[in-house]
Motif scaffolding. Structure first.
Motif: not given
Length: 355
Positions: A191, A195, A242-243, A246-247, A292, A296, A300
């Motif tokens: 994670a 990020e 999971h990301r 939020t993204h 990503t 990205t 978020a």
């Protein structure tokens, strides 16, 4: 509603998420036979997602919906490119990464799989193809993961073996190594590594152009032994899934591949020699980081928890009909925790419905 979606949350164990040993109706084989008369792409660059989507639908207990889904998808299918000249064991390197040779590559792998066990062919070609995992926006590797899952969890049939030939052929034709990248500070977790991936400077245009603007990735994705490699690959798939909650709004379609590409690699591990697990992790990290970096968003966004069961989440994705949403939800059910299910629901919300 079907109750055969399988047990969620057994990430990396394809035998723990399937219905009882495959599709007893024959629908998957019928669908694959329909699709093997079509090409891997349309318009020269857009991937044919149907083989992956129908495999996920069948795997999650939605086989009765497959032909209806295919009928709706049919306008996106094109004939395969014409054959050029046979790929051989002596000259395959010159054909690697040439999308015009996709049909030649499929014919090559068809011959290979007709003559040898599929695991043997996969083990030989996996290390050759891994460096080009980003080619075709990671779709060829994802298609391979779906094909391998079917062969691992259900009886081997001619259409299922042929699907592996088509998947490997597509991967070889779209093989694309990434440019040399500067290593950044090591990240402690998957994670944190995601990020810390620097976004490319100009987030516009197709993925192929964006890949050329990659510059550096955090150091992550190494492992001293096969078991650690597998554990870290599970961690990566979980973190990327999971990301998305939020993204995912940054690019709802493309960002699903940050999770589905490494999960395709994870699904293939049980069929591969253990010495290939560590390089598989490294390639999966490269794929997830590349997606990503390319898509990205700057910030978020909050997500909403869901009270839906895994079965209900997948049924919602199947009814929604978008191929990327179906495949991402399939991966989210592999992860199986509440945040993964919320991410799957987010993909349903963000991507335009087909039905």
């Amino acid at each position: 509603m079907s109750d055969t979606t399988g047990t969620p949350g057994t990430l990396g164990d394809p035998t723990g998420t399937t219905t009882p040993l495959g599709d007893t109706t024959g629908i998957l084989d019928e669908a694959l036979e329909r699709l093997h008369a079509t090409g891997p792409e349309r318009l020269g660059r857009l991937t044919n997602h149907a083989p992956m989507a129908v495999e996920a639908l069948v795997h999650r207990g939605q086989a009765p919906a497959v032909h209806r889904w295919l009928d709706r998808y049919a306008h996106k299918l094109e004939e395969p490119p014409p054959p050029s000249r046979p790929v051989t064991a002596a000259d395959w390197r010159e054909a690697l990464g040439d999308p015009a040779r996709a049909t030649d590559w499929t014919a090559f792998f068809t011959r290979e799989l007709d003559g040898r066990p599929w695991r043997e062919v996969l083990a030989e070609w996996w290390p050759r193809l891994l460096p080009g995992i980003a080619g075709g926006a990671t779709h060829p590797a994802i298609r391979t993961g779906h094909a391998v899952r079917t062969l691992l969890t259900s009886p081997e049939t001619a259409p299922r073996r042929a699907e592996l030939a088509h998947a490997l052929g597509y991967w070889a034709a779209r093989h694309l190594p990434l440019p040399a990248l500067t290593p950044l500070a090591a990240a402690p977790t998957a994670a944190a590594a995601l990020e810390a991936v620097p976004p490319i400077p100009e987030q516009d245009g197709p993925m192929l152009g964006r890949l050329g603007r990659l510059t550096a990735f955090p150091v992550w994705g190494t492992a001293p032994d096969p078991d650690t490699a597998r554990a870290r690959l599970v961690e990566l798939v979980t973190a990327a899934t999971h990301r998305y909650a939020t993204h995912g709004h940054g690019e709802p379609i493309m960002l699903v591949h940050a999770a589905t590409a490494p999960n395709a690699v994870l699904r293939a591990l049980p069929a591969l020699p253990r010495e290939l697990w560590a390089p598989s992790l490294a390639a999966a990290w490269t794929a997830a980081a590349a997606v990503t970096a390319a898509y990205t968003p700057a910030e978020a966004e909050p997500y909403t928890k869901t009270d839906l069961t895994p079965q209900e989440v997948f049924e919602r994705a199947a009814a929604h009909g978008d191929d990327h949403t179906i495949k991402f939800t399939d991966t989210a059910l592999d992860v199986g925790d509440p945040l993964a299910l919320a991410a799957a629901v987010r993909s349903v919300e963000l991507n335009p419905p087909v039905f």
